[in-house]
Design an enzyme around this catalytic site. Structure first.
Site, PDB file in Angstrom:
ATOM      1  N   ASN A 112       0.905  -1.177   0.000  1.00 58.89           N
ATOM      2  CA  ASN A 112       0.000   0.000   0.000  1.00 58.89           C
ATOM      3  C   ASN A 112       0.926   1.204   0.000  1.00 58.89           C
ATOM      4  OD1 ASN A 112      -2.540   1.026   2.455  1.00 58.89           O
ATOM      5  ND2 ASN A 112      -2.343   1.602   0.315  1.00 58.89           N
ATOM      6  N   GLN A 152      -2.605   6.635  -1.279  1.00 58.92           N
ATOM      7  CA  GLN A 152      -2.998   7.729  -0.399  1.00 58.92           C
ATOM      8  C   GLN A 152      -1.848   8.739  -0.239  1.00 58.92           C
ATOM      9  OE1 GLN A 152      -3.844   4.386   0.945  1.00 58.92           O
ATOM     10  NE2 GLN A 152      -5.941   4.725   0.175  1.00 58.92           N
ATOM     11  N   ASN A 182      -7.240  10.107  -0.105  1.00 58.00           N
ATOM     12  CA  ASN A 182      -7.223   9.013  -1.080  1.00 58.00           C
ATOM     13  C   ASN A 182      -6.762   9.533  -2.438  1.00 58.00           C
ATOM     14  OD1 ASN A 182      -8.139   6.676   0.349  1.00 58.00           O
ATOM     15  ND2 ASN A 182     -10.228   7.480   0.312  1.00 58.00           N
ATOM     16  N   CYS A 222      -6.174   5.562   8.118  1.00 59.52           N
ATOM     17  CA  CYS A 222      -5.404   4.708   7.207  1.00 59.52           C
ATOM     18  C   CYS A 222      -4.380   3.963   8.047  1.00 59.52           C
ATOM     19  CB  CYS A 222      -4.714   5.552   6.133  1.00 59.52           C
ATOM     20  SG  CYS A 222      -3.645   4.592   5.037  1.00 59.52           S
ATOM     21  N   GLY A 223      -4.545   2.654   8.152  1.00 61.52           N
ATOM     22  CA  GLY A 223      -3.714   1.867   9.075  1.00 61.52           C
ATOM     23  C   GLY A 223      -2.297   1.654   8.567  1.00 61.52           C
ATOM     24  N   HIS A 274     -16.116  -0.137   6.577  1.00 57.72           N
ATOM     25  CA  HIS A 274     -15.726  -1.379   5.903  1.00 57.72           C
ATOM     26  C   HIS A 274     -16.914  -2.326   5.800  1.00 57.72           C
ATOM     27  CE1 HIS A 274     -11.327  -0.736   5.818  1.00 57.72           C
ATOM     28  NE2 HIS A 274     -11.577   0.030   6.872  1.00 57.72           N
ATOM     29  N   ASN A 321     -15.186   0.723   2.087  1.00 58.66           N
ATOM     30  CA  ASN A 321     -14.076  -0.143   1.664  1.00 58.66           C
ATOM     31  C   ASN A 321     -14.607  -1.579   1.664  1.00 58.66           C
ATOM     32  OD1 ASN A 321     -11.614   1.816   1.814  1.00 58.66           O
ATOM     33  ND2 ASN A 321     -12.705   2.157   3.753  1.00 58.66           N
ATOM     34  N   GLU A 363     -10.600  -0.581  -2.108  1.00 55.23           N
ATOM     35  CA  GLU A 363     -10.679   0.551  -1.195  1.00 55.23           C
ATOM     36  C   GLU A 363     -11.551   1.691  -1.722  1.00 55.23           C
ATOM     37  OE1 GLU A 363      -7.361   2.239   0.712  1.00 55.23           O
ATOM     38  OE2 GLU A 363      -6.216   0.344   0.845  1.00 55.23           O
ATOM     39  N   ARG A 364     -12.290   2.310  -0.811  1.00 53.48           N
ATOM     40  CA  ARG A 364     -13.003   3.549  -1.115  1.00 53.48           C
ATOM     41  C   ARG A 364     -11.977   4.569  -1.603  1.00 53.48           C
ATOM     42  NH1 ARG A 364     -15.648   7.034   3.793  1.00 53.48           N
ATOM     43  NH2 ARG A 364     -13.483   6.841   4.471  1.00 53.48           N
ATOM     44  N   CYS A 384      -4.542  -3.311   2.827  1.00 57.87           N
ATOM     45  CA  CYS A 384      -5.355  -2.275   3.482  1.00 57.87           C
ATOM     46  C   CYS A 384      -5.297  -2.553   4.983  1.00 57.87           C
ATOM     47  CB  CYS A 384      -6.793  -2.323   2.964  1.00 57.87           C
ATOM     48  SG  CYS A 384      -7.876  -1.096   3.741  1.00 57.87           S
ATOM     49  N   GLY A 385      -4.686  -1.649   5.743  1.00 62.18           N
ATOM     50  CA  GLY A 385      -4.501  -1.886   7.172  1.00 62.18           C
ATOM     51  C   GLY A 385      -5.802  -1.869   7.946  1.00 62.18           C
ATOM     52  N   THR A 386      -6.615  -0.840   7.760  1.00 61.58           N
ATOM     53  CA  THR A 386      -7.908  -0.812   8.459  1.00 61.58           C
ATOM     54  C   THR A 386      -8.815  -1.921   7.946  1.00 61.58           C
ATOM     55  OG1 THR A 386      -8.665   0.871   6.862  1.00 61.58           O
ATOM     56  CG2 THR A 386      -7.907   1.639   9.032  1.00 61.58           C
ATOM     57  N   GLY A 387      -8.623  -2.303   6.657  1.00 57.01           N
ATOM     58  CA  GLY A 387      -9.391  -3.421   6.111  1.00 57.01           C
ATOM     59  C   GLY A 387      -9.032  -4.724   6.790  1.00 57.01           C
TER      60      GLY A 387
HETATM   61  N1  LIG Z   1      -9.375   3.931   1.362  1.00 56.94           N
HETATM   62  C1  LIG Z   1      -9.561   4.140   2.815  1.00 56.94           C
HETATM   63  C2  LIG Z   1      -8.404   4.961   3.392  1.00 56.94           C
HETATM   64  C3  LIG Z   1      -7.076   4.205   3.353  1.00 56.94           C
HETATM   65  C4  LIG Z   1      -7.159   2.916   4.126  1.00 56.94           C
HETATM   66  C5  LIG Z   1      -6.049   1.897   3.877  1.00 56.94           C
HETATM   67  N2  LIG Z   1      -5.064   2.231   2.889  1.00 56.94           N
HETATM   68  C6  LIG Z   1      -5.417   1.452   5.186  1.00 56.94           C
HETATM   69  O1  LIG Z   1      -4.250   1.040   5.202  1.00 56.94           O
HETATM   70  O2  LIG Z   1      -6.171   1.443   6.199  1.00 56.94           O
HETATM   71  C7  LIG Z   1     -10.892   4.869   3.053  1.00 56.94           C
HETATM   72  O3  LIG Z   1     -11.351   5.587   2.140  1.00 56.94           O
HETATM   73  O4  LIG Z   1     -11.449   4.704   4.146  1.00 56.94           O
END
Ligand SMILES: N[C@H](CCC[C@H](N)C(=O)O)C(=O)O
Length: 287
Positions: free
Chosen positions: A13, A46, A66, A75-76, A172, A203, A221-222, A230-233
């Protein structure tokens, strides 16, 4: 204007990181889009902005845009890169910092092995706060988490998918698939991202359960499309899997771009995200 930046990545990422303490930044959406463009700009999923905090209990403020130019809550993978950046740039001498984001304070820590562990805060599980509009939908109760049925189109025919909805500050929708590598991410991802039941878009996670401590995950991702991680994913997928009694903490998350590790002790507890944070190059661009 001439802009100094650092290109970084966490499990593939990728980010443009900007010190907005020593540089005055006031860009338009079109300028963020150009900076993130892989042909007309630097290229990134991002853009991460480093600022002084505006609240007393934080060391820095962390803003996230984004590649579509929209500012988002969290963004994690970026949080790990942020911590590595402020350390490498000499902006902080601490191994653990507190970082102000649109969705509250998070706490990254530099580990001895070069990885970074982030206290991402507790997940938000109430659908209306994700936000997800569950009105007139009957969830499909399963274990301790409700699955919400959504009808999408696949190869010209309606298909029903069942999603868990979780917020890590950002929204998510996570579904389980038998094989992440062959999951219809390109076909279903955009439909989920802009589905009308997600007022702030979403997402879209596609999670394959490999074992009780291991998943494979792809995320559309959104505002960025499918990313290599995707960390938060990863946080949202593990939270959903634990709530559905499919997973046990800690969980290894195999993303296309690398490996992440997630730990969560249960509702009301913070989610811990661990993984790499790598500097690729430094540069200057005129925007
Ligand atoms: N696209 C995500 C933001 C970046 C999240 C992702 N890159 C991560 O590592 O959490 C959103 O619109 O909520």
């Amino acid at each position: 204007m001439k802009l100094k930046f650092t290109k970084m990545q966490g499990a593939g990422n990728d980010f443009v990181v900007i010190d907005a303490i020593s540089q005055q930044i006031d860009f338009s959406t079109a300028q963020w889009q150009r900076l993130a463009d892989r042909r007309f700009g630097v290229g990134a999923d991002q853009i991460l902005i480093v600022e002084r905090p505006t609240v007393p209990d934080a060391d820095f403020r962390y803003r996230i845009f984004n590649s579509d130019g929209g500012e988002v809550e969290q963004c994690g993978n970026g949080a790990r890169a942020f911590a590595r950046f402020v350390s490498d740039q000499g902006l902080s001498g601490e191994r653990s910092i507190r970082v102000q984001t649109m969705s509250g304070i998070i706490a990254p820590r530099l580990e001895d092995d070069g990885s970074v562990t982030v206290d991402m805060g507790a997940p938000v599980l109430e659908p209306a706060q994700v936000p997800f509009d569950s009105a007139a939908l009957d969830g499909m109760p399963e274990g301790r988490d409700t699955l919400w049925p959504l009808t999408l189109q696949l190869d010209g025919a309606p298909v029903q998918v069942a999603v868990s909805v979780v917020s890590m500050g950002n929204p998510h929708a996570v579904q389980t698939v038998l094989d992440a590598d062959t999951a219809p991410v390109a076909a279903l991802g955009p439909q989920l991202e802009c589905h009308p039941r997600f007022p702030k878009r979403v997402n879209a996670g596609f999670m394959q359960i490999v074992g009780r401590h291991h998943i494979k995950l792809r995320v559309f991702e959104r505002g960025a499309g499918e990313t290599l991680a995707c960390g938060t994913g990863a946080c949202a997928a593990v939270v959903a899997g634990i709530r559905r009694a499919l997973l046990d903490s800690p969980v290894r998350v195999s993303a296309r771009g690398g490996e992440l590790s997630i730990a969560w002790a249960g509702e009301g507890e913070p989610v811990y995200l661990s993984g790499p944070a790598v500097t690729v190059f430094e540069g200057e661009i005129t925007l």
